[in-house]
Each structure stands twice: as C-alpha cells, then as structure tokens.
Write a protein that holds these residues in place. Structure first.
Motif, short mmCIF file in Angstrom:
data_model
loop_
_atom_site.label_atom_id
_atom_site.label_comp_id
_atom_site.label_asym_id
_atom_site.label_seq_id
_atom_site.Cartn_x
_atom_site.Cartn_y
_atom_site.Cartn_z
N LEU A 146 -72.57 52.83 -17.46
CA LEU A 146 -71.59 53.44 -16.56
C LEU A 146 -72.15 53.12 -15.06
O LEU A 146 -71.43 53.02 -14.27
N LEU A 147 -73.52 52.81 -14.87
CA LEU A 147 -73.87 52.42 -13.62
C LEU A 147 -73.22 51.17 -13.27
O LEU A 147 -73.27 50.94 -12.09
N LEU A 148 -73.33 50.28 -14.13
CA LEU A 148 -73.00 48.94 -13.86
C LEU A 148 -71.21 48.94 -13.55
O LEU A 148 -70.66 48.50 -12.53
N LYS A 149 -70.61 49.85 -14.07
CA LYS A 149 -69.12 49.88 -13.49
C LYS A 149 -68.90 50.49 -12.26
O LYS A 149 -68.21 50.13 -11.36
N ARG A 150 -69.95 51.77 -12.00
CA ARG A 150 -69.92 52.32 -10.72
C ARG A 150 -70.03 51.06 -9.82
O ARG A 150 -69.50 51.11 -8.63
N ALA A 151 -71.17 50.29 -9.84
CA ALA A 151 -71.79 49.35 -8.80
C ALA A 151 -70.38 48.23 -8.81
O ALA A 151 -70.35 47.69 -7.38
#
Length: 208
Positions: A189-194
């Motif tokens: 999820l954090l990679l997607k947001r980044a």
C-alpha cells in the motif's frame, strides 16, 4: 521477536546474495511441514525451534524482492511499513490481552470464511484475469483480516495456555504469519502511494 529477526536476516541474505527462488520456497514449505509433524515435547524443542528458524529465514528471503523494490523507490517507505506493522501488532495484541477473555474468539469462524473468500478471489484472478477492484479488495481486505487474526490468535494462545498447552513454537509461528501478512500488505500500500505521488509530481513538472 527472535523469529522476526531471523526473517530480517533472510531478507538481508537475499538482498546481498539473491538467494530467493524455488529452493527457498521448498525450504519454507518443508520446515512448516516438519514443525507440524514433530510432536511437541521437551526433547523436540531444539529441533522444532530449528524448523521455525528455517521457515522464518526462507520467508524473509521470499520478502527480499519486495523489500529491495521498496529500498529502490524510497527507504522511507520501508521504515514506515516496519513502524506501522509494529504499531498494528502491538495495538491489536494489547487489545486482545487487556479485554475480557474469549471476547474475540467468536471471530474464528468469520475469519476462516473471509480467508476462504480471498483464496477464491485470488484463484479467480489467476484463471480469468485480475481487475483493479479485485486487487484492491484483496489488498485492503487482507490487511483487515490479518489484523483481526492478531486479535484472535493472541486470545486463542492465552486460552490454550490456561488449558495447560505450552507449545510456544507453534504459538510463535501463528503470530509470525500474522505479522508478515500485515507487513507485506502495508508495504504494498505504501509503495502504491509513493508511486502515485511520483506520477503526480512528474505530471506537474511536465505542465511547467
């Protein structure tokens, strides 16, 4: 905690030596089977701890490519994922320990049904192709399910201890699986947001 450190060691070994592959997957599965088939006894404690360590190491190696991608995108993403996972695990574990006994055990049936539903969704995506909606449902739904599993497994372990069961290796395995499942989903999820932030930044730069 020790199993988590061994998982981190396996992840580091992959980043340095690129060891993840078919053999580590077979190793994880073999260690899991051996741990479950080896009876719990004081004489088997060292052997079962070794199986747990082997499983944790191989799981860490399996996480290596994802962690390597996070380091390539932004090391801050990995740090945030680790801190968020620790916060989720501690919060839900303390909630299970401090609330009334057996208050979360009713979740077992619902969680089993939800996990089966996720497996059916994944099988369907393999057979008929994955959609963005199904991917997000599996990602966010899986995060909620395994966070709830922390509640359930913690209280189940407490109840088993009150009943005289002292299989700490099995208990550690259950919690390790929950921890890693939450970590993977938070990191994705954090990679997607980044990535979305980088895309928006690139679009803004083009307009200038």
């Amino acid at each position: 905690a020790c199993a988590s450190l061994v998982t981190a060691l396996g992840c580091y070994a992959h980043l340095m030596l690129n060891i993840n592959g078919f053999l580590t997957q077979i190793g994880a599965f073999g260690c899991l089977l051996a741990l479950n088939w080896t009876p719990h006894s004081s004489g088997n404690m060292a052997k079962r701890l070794g199986y747990l360590g082997g499983f944790a190491f191989c799981q860490g190696a399996a996480l290596g490519p994802l962690v390597g991608l996070a380091l390539h995108v932004s090391p801050a993403v990995l740090v945030t994922a680790c801190a968020s996972t620790a916060a989720v695990f501690m919060t839900f574990s303390l909630s299970a320990l401090l609330t009334q006994r057996r208050s979360y055990l009713y979740l077992g049936g619902y969680l089993a049904a939800a996990t089966t539903g996720m497996l059916v969704m994944r099988l369907g995506s393999w057979m008929f192709g994955a959609s963005a909606l199904m991917y997000n449902m599996e990602l966010y739904g899986g995060l909620l399910i395994f966070a709830a599993y922390i509640l359930f497994d913690t209280q189940l372990i407490v109840e088993r201890c009150f009943m005289g069961e002292t299989d700490v290796v099995r208990h550690a395995l259950d919690l390790l699986v929950d921890l890693l499942a939450v970590f993977v989903r938070l990191l994705v999820l954090l990679l997607k947001r980044a990535e979305e932030e980088r895309r928006r930044e690139a679009e803004r730069n083009k307009r200038r």
